[in-house]
Motif scaffolding. Structure first.
Motif, mmCIF file in Angstrom:
data_model
loop_
_atom_site.group_PDB
_atom_site.id
_atom_site.type_symbol
_atom_site.label_atom_id
_atom_site.label_comp_id
_atom_site.label_asym_id
_atom_site.label_seq_id
_atom_site.Cartn_x
_atom_site.Cartn_y
_atom_site.Cartn_z
ATOM 1 N N PRO A 63 90.226 45.051 67.938
ATOM 2 C CA PRO A 63 90.688 43.910 67.141
ATOM 3 C C PRO A 63 89.646 42.784 67.146
ATOM 4 C CG PRO A 63 91.761 43.913 69.268
ATOM 5 C CD PRO A 63 90.893 45.147 69.220
ATOM 6 N N ALA A 65 89.382 38.658 65.919
ATOM 7 C CA ALA A 65 89.980 37.452 65.357
ATOM 8 C C ALA A 65 88.966 36.852 64.384
ATOM 9 C CB ALA A 65 90.320 36.463 66.461
ATOM 10 N N THR A 66 89.363 36.694 63.126
ATOM 11 C CA THR A 66 88.465 36.173 62.101
ATOM 12 C C THR A 66 88.475 34.651 62.106
ATOM 13 O OG1 THR A 66 90.169 36.169 60.394
ATOM 14 C CG2 THR A 66 88.879 38.209 60.661
ATOM 15 N N ASP A 68 89.347 32.761 59.736
ATOM 16 C CA ASP A 68 90.515 32.228 59.032
ATOM 17 C C ASP A 68 91.824 32.625 59.723
ATOM 18 O OD1 ASP A 68 90.361 34.887 58.332
ATOM 19 O OD2 ASP A 68 90.467 34.556 56.174
ATOM 20 N N ASN A 69 91.753 32.830 61.038
ATOM 21 C CA ASN A 69 92.918 33.087 61.897
ATOM 22 C C ASN A 69 93.702 34.352 61.557
ATOM 23 O OD1 ASN A 69 92.523 30.802 63.550
ATOM 24 N ND2 ASN A 69 93.414 29.516 61.958
ATOM 25 N N ARG A 70 93.007 35.370 61.084
ATOM 26 C CA ARG A 70 93.613 36.687 60.920
ATOM 27 C C ARG A 70 93.036 37.585 62.009
ATOM 28 N NH1 ARG A 70 91.895 39.494 56.703
ATOM 29 N NH2 ARG A 70 90.005 38.281 56.595
ATOM 30 N N THR A 71 93.660 38.713 62.220
ATOM 31 C CA THR A 71 93.109 39.724 63.122
ATOM 32 C C THR A 71 92.901 40.985 62.315
ATOM 33 O OG1 THR A 71 94.229 38.780 65.043
ATOM 34 C CG2 THR A 71 93.489 41.052 65.224
ATOM 35 N N ILE A 72 91.679 41.496 62.352
ATOM 36 C CA ILE A 72 91.379 42.775 61.700
ATOM 37 C C ILE A 72 91.081 43.784 62.797
ATOM 38 C CG2 ILE A 72 90.588 41.747 59.536
ATOM 39 C CD1 ILE A 72 87.707 42.173 60.477
ATOM 40 N N GLU A 93 84.607 40.534 54.566
ATOM 41 C CA GLU A 93 85.096 39.839 55.754
ATOM 42 C C GLU A 93 84.092 38.799 56.241
ATOM 43 O OE1 GLU A 93 88.018 39.693 56.955
ATOM 44 O OE2 GLU A 93 88.899 41.376 55.878
#
Length: 184
Positions: A63, A65-66, A68-72, A93
């Motif tokens: 995982p 953490a991007t 922009d507060n997303r997790t990919i 991304e």
């Protein structure tokens, strides 16, 4: 937008009766990512990812953490080998592209494969591991060949082992001087 780029708002400055309003100029000052994980390269984001040897050979999911507060979740499927120093990317991304906020650059990932330390397996287990991996190339030794062993490299130790005498020990003529190692 880029670090140092200016945004100008005409007529939005101080406003007083009888005076023409001035400009408001905003200069962007890019803040470094809090965790220091990403570097920016144009529209692309660059990061380094540590993986273990078994993950490099057998696949993994990690995982991230991007910004922009997303997790990919980065996935390397079993059978896809990742080598130390490999550079891979995830499209869309990276950073948003100026004047095209719904388009993004790439997330570029450089991989660092962590190998286990010496002695991590007993010799009988190493034999089993060797059977699973591609065969090593055998070397046919001849009389002109000489076997040597690898050692860990420590620059300070190497300087102490430099030979400061003549080029050949068995030379009968001792002229002095000889080959010296360069020191920094």
């Amino acid at each position: 937008m880029k670090d140092g780029q200016k945004i100008t708002f005409c007529g939005e400055g101080d406003q007083e009766p009888g005076l023409e309003p001035g400009y408001v100029i905003i200069v962007l000052d890019q803040k470094e990512h809090l965790r220091g994980k990403f570097r920016e390269r144009g529209e692309d984001l660059v990061m380094c990812m540590d993986i273990q040897l078994f993950e490099a050979l057998c696949g993994f999911q990690k995982p991230i953490a991007t910004l922009d507060n997303r997790t990919i979740i980065i996935t390397s499927h079993p059978g896809q080998t990742v080598k130390h120093g490999d550079i891979k990317c995830v499209l869309n991304e990276g950073m948003p592209i100026y004047h095209r906020p719904y388009e993004k650059g790439c997330l570029i990932i450089e991989f660092k494969v962590n190998f286990p330390g010496s002695g991590f397996l007993s010799s009988d287990k190493l034999y089993l591991l060797e059977k699973l991996l591609p065969a090593r190339q055998e070397v046919e030794e001849t009389g002109e060949m000489e076997q040597v062993d690898l050692m860990d490299f420590h620059p300070a130790q190497v300087r102490r082992h430099c030979y400061n005498g003549e080029a050949y020990e068995d030379d009968e003529h001792h002229l002095g001087g000889g080959v010296q190692c360069q020191t920094s």
